[in-house]
Design an enzyme around this catalytic site. Structure first.
Site, short mmCIF file in Angstrom:
data_model
loop_
_atom_site.label_atom_id
_atom_site.label_comp_id
_atom_site.label_asym_id
_atom_site.label_seq_id
_atom_site.Cartn_x
_atom_site.Cartn_y
_atom_site.Cartn_z
N SER A 102 67.26 20.02 4.71
CA SER A 102 66.55 20.83 5.71
C SER A 102 66.21 20.05 6.97
O SER A 102 66.15 20.63 8.05
CB SER A 102 65.27 21.42 5.11
OG SER A 102 65.57 22.29 4.05
N HIS A 120 60.89 19.23 8.72
CA HIS A 120 61.47 20.31 9.52
C HIS A 120 61.20 20.09 11.00
O HIS A 120 62.09 20.18 11.85
CB HIS A 120 60.88 21.66 9.11
CG HIS A 120 61.25 22.10 7.74
ND1 HIS A 120 60.81 23.29 7.20
CD2 HIS A 120 62.01 21.53 6.78
CE1 HIS A 120 61.28 23.43 6.00
NE2 HIS A 120 62.00 22.37 5.71
#
Length: 264
Positions: free
Chosen positions: A148, A212
Site C-alpha cells: 500500500s 499511506h
C-alpha cells in the site's frame, strides 16, 4: 510437462512485452504468486493447520515484513525488509484490494513514466513509505507487510500527472451509486480520509495509515519535480492528455486496501 510450462511462460512473456504497462502487470503477478505460495492463502498444505499454520504465518511475516525495532537495532539483513514487505500481504482482502488499485492507476502512470523509471519509482517510494512508518514507531515489535505504501505513491503521482482524469467511484453513504469525479477530487479526498484515520488509530495491530500518507506525498512530490516542465508543454489546463490527446478515463475502484495489518 516441462515443454508445456516453457510454452506457457514464453506466451506470457510475449504478452507482457506487447502491453503498454508490462511492469504493472508483472508486479501484480508476482504479488499474487507469492501470496498463493505463502502460509496466509491457505492453499499450501505443507504449512499445516490450526496452531501450526498460525505459527508459520507469524514467522513468515516476521521474516519478510518490517519489524521497526529490528530494522533500527538488528542485523544488517533487516535493511532489506522494507523492500521484501512490498510483496507480502496479510489476507485475501488485503491482496485483492491492493492489486485492484495497482491495476487501475498503475498502468497509466507506467505509460507516462516508462517501464524502468516506474519500477524504480514504485520500489523506491514503497521502501521509503515503510521506512517512514518504522521510523515513527521505532520501538514497535509488530511486523508490517503490504504494497500500500508503494501504491499510495502511484496515486500521488497519478494525481499530479492526470488531475482531470475521470474516476468512477462507489460511495457507501450514497448506496454505492457509481459517480464520476476528476482525480483532483477523488484522490485528495482519499488522502484526507487517511489523515483522519491516522489521528484516530490505536497503537496496536491495524492499518499503517502513516505509510499511506508518506507514500502519497512521495509520489506526488516526485512527479512534481520530475514532470512539472514537461507537463506544461504537453497539455493545456483542465484536460488530461495521453497519446492522441483524448481526455483520460479510468476504471472504478474502492479505496486502497489497508497497509499490511501489523501482525501480532
Amino acid at each position: 510437462m516441462i515443454g508445456n510450462w516453457n510454452t506457457t511462460a514464453a506466451r506470457t512473456l510475449r504478452s507482457l512485452r506487447g502491453t503498454s504497462a508490462p511492469m504493472t502487470y508483472t508486479l501484480i503477478a508476482v504479488c499474487c504468486l507469492i501470496f498463493v505460495l505463502g502460509p496466509v492463502s491457505g492453499l499450501t498444505p505443507s504449512y499445516g493447520t490450526g496452531e501450526a499454520l498460525a505459527a508459520a504465518q507469524r514467522a513468515y511475516f516476521r521474516h519478510w515484513g518490517v519489524v521497526p525495532a529490528d530494522l533500527f537495532d538488528g542485523p544488517a539483513r533487516e535493511a532489506l525488509t522494507p523492500a521484501t514487505a512490498l510483496f507480502v500481504h496479510g489476507s485475501w482482502v488485503h491482496l485483492l484490494g491492493n492489486m485492484l488499485f495497482l491495476f487501475v492507476f498503475g498502468a497509466m502512470t507506467e505509460e507516462r513514466m516508462g517501464r524502468v523509471q516506474f519500477t524504480l519509482f514504485y520500489i523506491g517510494c514503497g521502501y521509503l513509505a515503510l521506512l517512514g512508518y518504522a521510523a515513527a514507531n521505532a520501538t514497535s515489535q509488530q511486523s508490517l507487510v503490504g504494497a500500500s505504501g508503494a501504491i499510495s505513491a502511484v496515486l500521488g503521482a497519478f494525481l499530479y500527472l492526470f488531475p482531470s482524469a475521470r474516476v468512477t467511484s462507489l460511495l457507501p453513504f450514497l448506496f454505492f451509486l457509481p459517480l464520476r469525479f476528476p482525480a483532483w477530487v477523488v484522490l485528495p479526498f482519499w488522502a484526507a480520509l487517511q489523515w483522519l484515520a491516522l489521528n484516530q488509530a490505536s497503537s496496536g495491530p491495524g492499518v499503517a495509515y502513516l505509510a499511506h500518507l508518506v507514500g502519497f506525498g512521495l509520489g506526488f512530490g516526485y512527479a512534481w519535480v520530475r514532470y512539472r516542465k514537461k507537463k506544461g508543454a504537453k497539455r493545456g489546463p483542465g484536460r488530461a492528455v495521453v497519446g492522441d490527446g483524448r481526455a483520460t478515463k479510468v476504471r472504478s475502484a474502492p479505496a486502497p486496501a489497508p497497509e499490511g495489518e501489523n501482525q501480532p
